[in-house]
Write an enzyme that holds these catalytic residues in place. Sequence first.
Site, short mmCIF file in Angstrom:
data_model
loop_
_atom_site.label_atom_id
_atom_site.label_comp_id
_atom_site.label_asym_id
_atom_site.label_seq_id
_atom_site.Cartn_x
_atom_site.Cartn_y
_atom_site.Cartn_z
N ASN A 188 0.83 -1.20 0.00
CA ASN A 188 0.00 0.00 0.00
C ASN A 188 0.87 1.25 0.00
O ASN A 188 2.06 1.20 0.32
CB ASN A 188 -0.90 0.02 1.24
N CYS A 231 -4.47 -7.46 -4.41
CA CYS A 231 -5.07 -6.27 -5.01
C CYS A 231 -5.51 -6.68 -6.41
O CYS A 231 -4.66 -6.97 -7.26
CB CYS A 231 -4.07 -5.12 -5.05
N CYS A 242 -11.28 0.00 -6.69
CA CYS A 242 -10.70 -1.09 -5.89
C CYS A 242 -11.27 -2.39 -6.43
O CYS A 242 -12.47 -2.62 -6.32
CB CYS A 242 -11.03 -0.91 -4.41
N THR A 263 -10.80 -5.71 -5.59
CA THR A 263 -11.38 -6.64 -4.62
C THR A 263 -12.61 -6.02 -3.96
O THR A 263 -13.54 -6.74 -3.58
CB THR A 263 -10.35 -7.04 -3.55
#
Length: 276
Positions: free
Chosen positions: A73, A82, A214, A216
């Site tokens: 991250n 990710c 994002c 996921t």
Amino acid sequence: MRTWSFAKGHGTGNDFVLMMDRSGLLNPSDNDVRFLCDRRCGIGGDGVLRAVKAEQIPTWTGDPDLWFMDYRNADGSIAEICANGLRVFIRWLIEEDLADGSGVDIATRAGLRHGQGVRDSLIRVDVGCPTWSPTSTTVELGGVGYQGNPVDVGNPHCVVRLNTLEELENLDLSVAPVADGFTQGVNVEFVVATSPGHLTMRVYERGVGETLSCGTGVVAASVNAAHHDPGEESQTRTYVVEVPGGHLTVDLVDNQALLTGPAVILARGKVNLPSE
């Protein structure tokens, strides 16, 4: 001074710095990751994707010859997986002639993941078998309490269903939502079902902040919708999810989740890292 080669890519605005480190010699520190992701003093990104051979990862027990996607991250913290990053990672390997666009297996901290090119710039990845919890969790944001459902997509998510787009647009995601029971942090999705099979979503990613997309999280939102929508007994569902950076498609087949969306490599170059 250290000089590293890099590439920059994104999937629906979720952007990453990519580094080739076949033999695991670079070993970027938390400070290195924060520098690379800095949007003013570094390259800028929501995270760093390091390509290293799986044999260099002590915790990996599978095929040692696979590419391992070491994802960090923007704050330097380690993440299990990710999905947008995975699609960008695969696009990069294809362009570097290190993977076959017809299908490639990638090692991650969440396990083995498979991806392939489908058409144009689209990449489809197998995100595994997400786990949905029917037990609601309280999420606090701006002094307001919401109810959300935990979803494990290899990394932790909590999905909050809202009623209107206006409510979604008015959320202040400059501060982190706080969800009960997640001691290691959590990605929080706020979602509105705009029509059957269509969702609109904003997300706060742990270790990053609000992002344009994002992968996921999109899968988590789709799994959550499938458990709330009529006809839950159907074994195949498809959701189109709008995020600020574009839209992604999620196919839920039995217990498996497939994520399809664009993945683009924007630039390649060299970066001088400051001394530690």
